[in-house]
Scaffold this active site. Structure first.
Site, PDB file in Angstrom:
ATOM      1  N   HIS A 200      46.758  25.585 -44.007  1.00  0.00           N
ATOM      2  CA  HIS A 200      47.165  26.235 -45.253  1.00  0.00           C
ATOM      3  C   HIS A 200      48.049  25.273 -46.043  1.00  0.00           C
ATOM      4  CE1 HIS A 200      45.461  30.314 -44.952  1.00  0.00           C
ATOM      5  NE2 HIS A 200      45.372  29.982 -43.678  1.00  0.00           N
TER       6      HIS A 200
ATOM      7  N   HIS B 264      40.943  25.701 -39.371  1.00  0.00           N
ATOM      8  CA  HIS B 264      39.699  26.002 -40.104  1.00  0.00           C
ATOM      9  C   HIS B 264      39.322  24.963 -41.170  1.00  0.00           C
ATOM     10  CE1 HIS B 264      42.650  27.834 -42.751  1.00  0.00           C
ATOM     11  NE2 HIS B 264      42.609  29.024 -42.203  1.00  0.00           N
TER      12      HIS B 264
ATOM     13  N   ASP C 273      38.495  33.421 -36.608  1.00  0.00           N
ATOM     14  CA  ASP C 273      39.490  33.739 -37.648  1.00  0.00           C
ATOM     15  C   ASP C 273      39.231  35.161 -38.170  1.00  0.00           C
ATOM     16  OD1 ASP C 273      41.591  33.521 -39.429  1.00  0.00           O
ATOM     17  OD2 ASP C 273      40.502  32.313 -40.880  1.00  0.00           O
TER      18      ASP C 273
END
Length: 395
Positions: free
Chosen positions: A194, A215, A281
């Site tokens: 992020h 991810h 996720d």
């Protein structure tokens, strides 16, 4: 002494498929692997695949529950849900939340560590949220983002003395270097995620002790995003750095919705099966009907929608988490992206186990390891799941 024998199995080993094999389990651990033998009362798998149970690094919820709901029953509901999809070990993953919610999440990870009760075993904790870069929060609630300091970091990292603890940090936030350099020597595993950081900021983070990136392709900077805010020359971001640095492992959400097959193929070619893990996720809408759901804590997270096999924001303009189990991701990686079965299974089992430092206990079919097993038909649908040699049912 409890003994279970599986015969006529096609074993999925780390390096090959072995048809016509027998695998014996004694007191919850794999005790023997041999050519097919006639054993009275053996479970005849009829040639189906017997694979190691899947190991999930990054999961938020399922079957209507989220780990941030803050109850033991919510934790167990999620673990039972993902066990139905072949996951036998997982690390509960938090969302951006408030201080008390973060504390409750970590306390429950501590309380339920090693718990099974008909579901996947909790083997660690993935602390995910307060150290994001706010502009890269994605579908996470816009709640408590923190500058790392001794007060919050001491509180959030104490579990590392007991279990694998993974903490995600955006390399560009204030005090990120201090956080990693202080707590990595104490056993905390650090991911970058992020983040809208630059290539050079990721390179620096690798030198501090960051070893994994969350991810791949999602909620991260790349050349195009950085170009929007910076003049020429174009600069590389987290995406390019993840592909470049061999020291970094990473993961892909292989639900067929987040990433097209060609991106899965690119990730596999660039990183290889030993540095690329499959993750879901996934949020609470796994095994639930289409509709609106909370991402994060019930009543205080972010409202999202399950639609057409994926989570989306309410306005439909962006993805908002996965709604599938690991078996679906395995099928996507093998059938849609063309990854060989042995390597796709390894990416769902041994590779994540190694990332967590648990490869001597779980992640492959080897004598002495925990008998965490999944029986798959030839379309890779889950037929049976065993956690520590105990059946949690057929599907």
């Amino acid at each position: 002494m409890a003994v279970t024998v599986f015969s006529n199995a096609t074993l999925v080993l780390p390096d090959r498929v072995w048809p016509g094999a027998t695998l014996a389990v004694t007191d919850g651990r794999i005790s023997e692997i041999d050519q097919d033998l006639h054993v009275v009362d053996a479970i005849d798998l009829g040639g189906m695949y017997l694979a190691p149970g899947f190991v999930e690094l990054h999961v938020h919820g399922g079957d209507g529950a989220d780990f941030m709901d803050g109850t033991a029953e919510a934790f167990r509901t999620v673990c039972r849900c993902h066990a139905r999809h072949g996951t036998t070990s997982l690390t509960p993953t938090s969302t951006v939340a408030t201080g008390p919610q973060y504390d409750k999440f970590l306390n429950l990870c501590d309380e339920l560590y090693g718990d099974v009760l008909g579901g996947a075993r909790i083997v660690g904790s993935h602390f995910y949220g307060p150290y994001f870069a706010r502009p890269a929060r994605g579908c996470h609630p816009d709640q408590e983002f923190l500058v790392p300091n001794a007060d919050n970091a001491d509180r959030f990292t104490k579990l590392a003395a007991k279990m694998p603890l993974v903490v995600t940090v955006a390399p560009e936030i204030e005090n990120a270097e201090w956080l990693v350099r202080t707590y990595a020597p104490r056993g905390v595993k650090f991911n970058a995620g992020h983040s809208h950081g630059t290539f050079s900021q990721v390179e620096a983070a690798v030198s501090w002790g960051v070893k994994h990136v969350d991810h791949l392709f999602c909620a991260m900077s790349d050349r195009a995003r950085l170009r929007q805010t910076q003049a020429f020359p174009m600069r590389a971001g987290v995406l390019e750095a993840t592909l470049y640095f061999d020291q970094l492992t990473t993961e892909v959400i292989a639900d067929g919705k987040h990433l097209a097959p060609e991106l899965l193929r690119l990730a596999y070619k660039a990183k290889g099966a030993d540095r690329l893990a499959l993750v879901t996720d996934s949020m609470r809408a796994v095994d639930m009907p289409d509709g609106e759901y909370w991402f994060g804590a019930e009543g205080s997270g972010e409202r999202v929608r399950k639609k057409d096999g994926v989570g989306v924001t309410l306005d439909g303009t962006a993805l908002a988490s996965c709604v599938m189990g690991m078996d679906h991701c395995l099928r996507t990686m093998h059938f849609a992206a063309g990854v060989p079965l042995v390597e796709a299974v390894r990416m769902a089992s041994l590779t994540p186990a190694r990332i967590l430092g648990l490869e001597t206990e779980i992640g492959s079919l080897e004598v002495g390891k925990r008998a965490d097993l999944v029986v798959l038909d030839h379309e890779l649908n889950v037929r049976q799941v065993y956690v520590g040699g105990a059946s949690i049912g057929g599907f």
